[in-house]
Design a protein around this motif. Structure first.
Motif, PDB file in Angstrom:
ATOM      1  N   TRP A 192      64.493 -25.047  24.036  1.00 51.09           N
ATOM      2  CA  TRP A 192      64.827 -25.268  25.189  1.00 51.09           C
ATOM      3  C   TRP A 192      66.192 -24.738  25.597  1.00 51.09           C
ATOM      4  O   TRP A 192      66.432 -24.440  26.925  1.00 51.09           O
ATOM      5  N   THR A 193      67.129 -24.156  24.635  1.00 50.57           N
ATOM      6  CA  THR A 193      68.316 -23.492  25.170  1.00 50.57           C
ATOM      7  C   THR A 193      68.596 -22.165  24.176  1.00 50.57           C
ATOM      8  O   THR A 193      68.523 -22.313  22.927  1.00 50.57           O
ATOM      9  N   GLN A 194      68.562 -21.113  24.967  1.00 55.46           N
ATOM     10  CA  GLN A 194      69.058 -19.902  24.248  1.00 55.46           C
ATOM     11  C   GLN A 194      70.238 -19.293  24.811  1.00 55.46           C
ATOM     12  O   GLN A 194      70.661 -19.366  26.198  1.00 55.46           O
ATOM     13  N   ILE A 195      70.846 -18.325  24.130  1.00 47.30           N
ATOM     14  CA  ILE A 195      71.963 -17.544  24.724  1.00 47.30           C
ATOM     15  C   ILE A 195      71.871 -16.203  24.565  1.00 47.30           C
ATOM     16  O   ILE A 195      71.104 -15.520  23.791  1.00 47.30           O
ATOM     17  N   ALA A 196      72.413 -15.445  25.791  1.00 45.48           N
ATOM     18  CA  ALA A 196      72.123 -13.949  25.694  1.00 45.48           C
ATOM     19  C   ALA A 196      73.582 -13.280  25.946  1.00 45.48           C
ATOM     20  O   ALA A 196      74.296 -14.257  26.511  1.00 45.48           O
ATOM     21  N   VAL A 197      73.698 -12.094  25.666  1.00 40.05           N
ATOM     22  CA  VAL A 197      75.022 -11.535  25.959  1.00 40.05           C
ATOM     23  C   VAL A 197      74.897 -10.362  27.225  1.00 40.05           C
ATOM     24  O   VAL A 197      73.787  -9.752  26.976  1.00 40.05           O
ATOM     25  N   ALA A 198      75.980 -10.778  28.053  1.00 39.17           N
ATOM     26  CA  ALA A 198      75.497  -9.966  29.387  1.00 39.17           C
ATOM     27  C   ALA A 198      76.839  -9.562  30.012  1.00 39.17           C
ATOM     28  O   ALA A 198      76.938 -10.133  31.273  1.00 39.17           O
ATOM     29  N   PRO A 199      77.297  -8.423  29.633  1.00 39.36           N
ATOM     30  CA  PRO A 199      78.194  -7.834  30.569  1.00 39.36           C
ATOM     31  C   PRO A 199      78.011  -7.444  31.859  1.00 39.36           C
ATOM     32  O   PRO A 199      76.597  -7.119  32.026  1.00 39.36           O
ATOM     33  N   CYS A 200      78.749  -7.960  32.970  1.00 39.10           N
ATOM     34  CA  CYS A 200      78.108  -7.687  34.377  1.00 39.10           C
ATOM     35  C   CYS A 200      77.381  -6.398  34.837  1.00 39.10           C
ATOM     36  O   CYS A 200      76.368  -6.548  34.950  1.00 39.10           O
ATOM     37  N   SER A 201      78.318  -5.341  34.732  1.00 40.70           N
ATOM     38  CA  SER A 201      77.769  -4.204  35.598  1.00 40.70           C
ATOM     39  C   SER A 201      78.620  -2.800  35.172  1.00 40.70           C
ATOM     40  O   SER A 201      79.796  -3.097  34.734  1.00 40.70           O
ATOM     41  N   PRO A 202      78.133  -1.790  35.332  1.00 40.46           N
ATOM     42  CA  PRO A 202      78.975  -0.592  34.975  1.00 40.46           C
ATOM     43  C   PRO A 202      80.324  -0.326  35.759  1.00 40.46           C
ATOM     44  O   PRO A 202      81.422   0.424  35.274  1.00 40.46           O
ATOM     45  N   LEU A 209      83.971  -2.740  26.024  1.00 39.82           N
ATOM     46  CA  LEU A 209      83.550  -3.889  26.182  1.00 39.82           C
ATOM     47  C   LEU A 209      81.818  -4.175  26.132  1.00 39.82           C
ATOM     48  O   LEU A 209      81.090  -4.888  25.510  1.00 39.82           O
ATOM     49  N   MET A 210      81.407  -2.931  26.759  1.00 42.05           N
ATOM     50  CA  MET A 210      79.789  -2.741  26.726  1.00 42.05           C
ATOM     51  C   MET A 210      79.486  -2.606  25.339  1.00 42.05           C
ATOM     52  O   MET A 210      78.433  -2.992  24.780  1.00 42.05           O
ATOM     53  N   THR A 211      80.085  -1.890  24.667  1.00 45.08           N
ATOM     54  CA  THR A 211      79.774  -1.336  23.086  1.00 45.08           C
ATOM     55  C   THR A 211      79.975  -2.536  22.083  1.00 45.08           C
ATOM     56  O   THR A 211      79.265  -2.654  21.533  1.00 45.08           O
ATOM     57  N   TYR A 249      74.274   6.581  31.160  1.00 44.88           N
ATOM     58  CA  TYR A 249      75.195   6.024  30.680  1.00 44.88           C
ATOM     59  C   TYR A 249      74.978   4.895  29.774  1.00 44.88           C
ATOM     60  O   TYR A 249      75.475   4.796  28.638  1.00 44.88           O
ATOM     61  N   LEU A 250      73.863   4.187  30.308  1.00 52.38           N
ATOM     62  CA  LEU A 250      73.434   3.105  29.506  1.00 52.38           C
ATOM     63  C   LEU A 250      72.913   3.780  27.865  1.00 52.38           C
ATOM     64  O   LEU A 250      73.055   3.193  26.915  1.00 52.38           O
ATOM     65  N   GLU A 251      72.126   4.914  28.202  1.00 47.96           N
ATOM     66  CA  GLU A 251      71.807   5.425  26.851  1.00 47.96           C
ATOM     67  C   GLU A 251      73.112   5.876  25.790  1.00 47.96           C
ATOM     68  O   GLU A 251      72.766   5.804  24.881  1.00 47.96           O
ATOM     69  N   GLN A 252      73.909   6.430  26.443  1.00 49.79           N
ATOM     70  CA  GLN A 252      75.297   6.888  25.726  1.00 49.79           C
ATOM     71  C   GLN A 252      75.745   5.602  24.983  1.00 49.79           C
ATOM     72  O   GLN A 252      76.465   5.520  23.957  1.00 49.79           O
ATOM     73  N   LEU A 253      75.608   4.572  25.766  1.00 49.20           N
ATOM     74  CA  LEU A 253      76.248   3.286  25.190  1.00 49.20           C
ATOM     75  C   LEU A 253      75.642   2.660  23.817  1.00 49.20           C
ATOM     76  O   LEU A 253      75.781   1.474  23.350  1.00 49.20           O
ATOM     77  N   GLY A 254      74.158   3.061  23.753  1.00 47.64           N
ATOM     78  CA  GLY A 254      73.549   2.584  22.937  1.00 47.64           C
ATOM     79  C   GLY A 254      72.594   1.259  23.547  1.00 47.64           C
ATOM     80  O   GLY A 254      72.056   0.466  22.514  1.00 47.64           O
ATOM     81  N   TRP A 255      72.593   1.180  24.747  1.00 51.48           N
ATOM     82  CA  TRP A 255      71.982   0.120  25.228  1.00 51.48           C
ATOM     83  C   TRP A 255      70.535   0.352  25.883  1.00 51.48           C
ATOM     84  O   TRP A 255      69.651  -0.620  26.124  1.00 51.48           O
ATOM     85  N   LEU A 256      70.118   1.378  25.596  1.00 48.66           N
ATOM     86  CA  LEU A 256      68.630   1.859  26.017  1.00 48.66           C
ATOM     87  C   LEU A 256      67.997   1.633  24.811  1.00 48.66           C
ATOM     88  O   LEU A 256      67.521   2.190  23.922  1.00 48.66           O
TER      89      LEU A 256
END
Length: 332
Positions: A192-202, A209-211, A249-256
């Motif tokens: 019923w409840t899960q948590i995600a990690v979600a920095p707002c935007s570039p 903080l993204m990393t 940029y997303l790819e550089q951060l390891g987010w892709l």
């Protein structure tokens, strides 16, 4: 407990588009385990649905429940103008307001057939606590599944960001609070409840903080989410500050990566679409909000052709004016 629901028009939404005009559903311990139109199985409890339409619950892949309180503002504005207009109002959000907003937004979503909601909450005014917990409480009371996120902003106006300085946080505080919320995360089937990690935007979160957020999420086994490539202005911001486009940029951060999904993704090149498909990165498509703010239309057909997982999102009620995922289905 096995409950049989009979006399229903069942639409399964499987690959074959199966529809059963006079069908039944067998529910066991809260899960649909079988559907059919022949002789029904044995069950302890029976309910006649009197011909009601039954479909799987809709899943809202991007929302901002707190924005339920600030509808109809900045009507004739692009994204950046809209945000600057509303940040001062959002800076006054407390747990009581968050609870009221969540109760209202979740109830509206449920009335439109939505049973699971991802909420991207990234506004944490100084001295205010219990905001994520408040929306989780509202979801539990209403019987709606929620994936609640600990969002963040740490780059204010004085550092070249968009939010006011008094609405950004220190990175260590963000990471510590995010990890504390992990105690609310449920892993079991049907959680019923899960948590995600979600920095707002570039344009509101530092590279560090993204990393660090990604590292924390992966250590805890949580998924990652952020806004990306929503407007032309965001693309120009990334080029000016980082020397590259948002997806680069997303790819550089390891987010892709396959544990990431991004909201909006309106301004993607063909190469961006292919990169999303190759990495397994998902997209939350928010058509009404993107049209309301004049951002454009995401290349959904190209994304699907590239095997990108695309879900629908209502986005915040302040950029959509309502919480109705069925309307997003029609808008698409």
């Amino acid at each position: 407990m096995r409950t049989l629901f009979s006399n229903a028009y069942v639409v399964t939404m499987d690959d074959a588009g199966t529809e059963i005009e006079n069908g039944w559903l067998l529910v066991e311990d809260g899960f649909v385990v079988e559907v059919g139109d022949g002789a029904p199985p044995i069950a302890e409890h029976f309910e006649n649905l009197a011909g009601a339409l039954v479909t799987p619950g809709l899943v809202n892949t991007h929302h901002h429940l707190y924005q339920t309180l600030t509808r109809t503002r900045a009507q004739e504005a692009d994204l950046f103008t809209w945000l600057r207009t509303l940040y001062p109002l959002w800076a006054r959000v407390d747990a009581e307001a968050e609870y009221a907003a969540a109760r209202t937004g979740l109830a509206e979503l449920a009335l439109a057939g939505c049973t699971t909601v991802f909420d991207h909450h990234y506004v944490f005014p100084p001295g205010q606590a219990g905001l994520v917990e408040a929306e989780i409480q509202a979801a539990r009371e209403l019987g709606v599944r929620i994936v609640a996120s600990r969002g963040s902003m740490d780059v204010g106006e004085s550092q070249g960001g968009l939010p006011p300085d008094d609405l950004v946080e220190e990175m260590d505080d963000v990471l510590s609070d995010t990890e504390s919320l992990f105690a609310l995360h449920e892993e079991e089937r049907g959680a019923w409840t899960q948590i995600a990690v979600a920095p707002c935007s570039p344009f509101s979160v530092s590279k560090r903080l993204m990393t660090e957020s990604a590292a924390l999420a992966r250590r805890l086994g949580l998924r990652l989410h952020t806004h990306l490539a929503e407007t032309v202005e965001e693309e120009e911001y990334c080029k000016g500050l980082f020397g590259c486009r948002p997806v680069e940029y997303l790819e550089q951060l390891g987010w892709l990566a396959a544990d990431v999904w991004c909201a909006h993704c309106v301004h993607l090149s063909d190469a961006d679409v292919r990169a999303f498909g190759a990495a397994g990165t998902g997209v939350a498509h928010c058509p009404t909000s993107n049209l309301r703010l004049g951002a454009g239309v995401a290349p959904v057909r190209a994304l699907l052709d590239a095997s990108v997982a695309v879900g629908l999102g209502v986005d915040g009620s302040a950029s959509n004016e309502r919480s109705d995922l069925a309307a997003e289905v029609k808008q698409s």
